[in-house]
Motif scaffolding. Sequence first.
Motif, short mmCIF file in Angstrom:
data_model
loop_
_atom_site.label_atom_id
_atom_site.label_comp_id
_atom_site.label_asym_id
_atom_site.label_seq_id
_atom_site.Cartn_x
_atom_site.Cartn_y
_atom_site.Cartn_z
N ALA A 48 17.55 59.06 74.62
CA ALA A 48 17.99 57.89 75.39
C ALA A 48 17.47 56.61 74.75
O ALA A 48 18.18 55.60 74.66
N ARG A 49 16.22 56.65 74.28
CA ARG A 49 15.65 55.47 73.60
C ARG A 49 16.38 55.17 72.30
O ARG A 49 16.57 54.01 71.93
N TYR A 50 16.75 56.22 71.59
CA TYR A 50 17.47 56.04 70.33
C TYR A 50 18.76 55.24 70.57
O TYR A 50 19.06 54.28 69.86
N PHE A 51 19.52 55.64 71.59
CA PHE A 51 20.76 54.93 71.89
C PHE A 51 20.47 53.53 72.41
O PHE A 51 21.20 52.58 72.11
N ALA A 52 19.40 53.38 73.20
CA ALA A 52 19.05 52.06 73.75
C ALA A 52 18.68 51.09 72.63
O ALA A 52 19.12 49.94 72.61
N ARG A 53 17.87 51.56 71.69
CA ARG A 53 17.39 50.68 70.61
C ARG A 53 18.48 50.36 69.60
O ARG A 53 18.48 49.30 68.98
#
Length: 312
Positions: A29-34
């Motif tokens: 989820a962080r990968y897509f957010a960043r």
Amino acid sequence: HFVKSVIFNEDQDLKKRLLQCNNLRYEIARYFARSRGIKKGLEFLQNLTEMFGTEAYCDKLYAITLSGMASAIKVGDVALVEAAEKLFQQSFKTLHRAPSPSVFNSLMQCYCNAFDIASAVEMLAVMKAKEAWPDPDAVSFVVCMNGLRQCETKPLPPDEGWKLVDDIVALYHGTDIAQSESANIAIYTTLFNLCSGSFCGKGDLQRLYAFYEEQKTRLIPVTVVSTNSMLLGGLDYFVNECVLNPNDKEKLKQDAEKFVEWAFAEYDKHGFSPSDALRQRVQHKLATMTSDVHDELEIENDNEPLTSIETM
């Protein structure tokens, strides 16, 4: 990178086994957010639902995804605000309860990045009023205060801007968080910065003095960082006034020099020593007050103890 290898792995059985790990879900989820891959991030949430049901959702996943949406809104994708509101509403249904403050904070960051500070402050008030909703935490207030600072690039009308400040401060003092030393330092540091008026086109030096007295009366620690912010916020008030009242530059510069003298005396009272860099910056600002060219104001805040809107 392991996270990317999982994302693009075509072995669905293996992927499902790996995604039983909550920490891996968070990292994806962080990968897509960043990377601002918001659409892919939402598809990832849908994939989790198909694999594990809505039980796969949790506060942290919602907070991370909304945080990514806030980042995209900040760089201009304001249309995402509506999608963020829908995702926020969905969290109530899938979690079968109100989400944690971190989810609320992430949505408030979306509002602030869209320069809709009023909606963020309204959410603060509703969180405090509704028993079924969590109380605002320290980050909730910092998000709103920093949202006002962001308005330096798109100033609010003066009356609206200062009303929002008053509303935030009133809500803040009515919570237990107002007993937190770290939260108080962050809040008052930002309040001093706001007194320059850059966020609404109208500074207020008397408020700065009042906030400083309030800080001492409430026994909130006076730190080097908060004192720096008080000094620079007040000095930038005079710089702004010179721009608004060019015929009064000389008088304003004299008043600014008196203010600086007073502020440095306050440093001495607390046993602080202004750095050489700060003194140079002060002298530079004083020099620009009577020149025809003014620096674009950029108020520093070296004290940001609560910058992340993901409460882990």
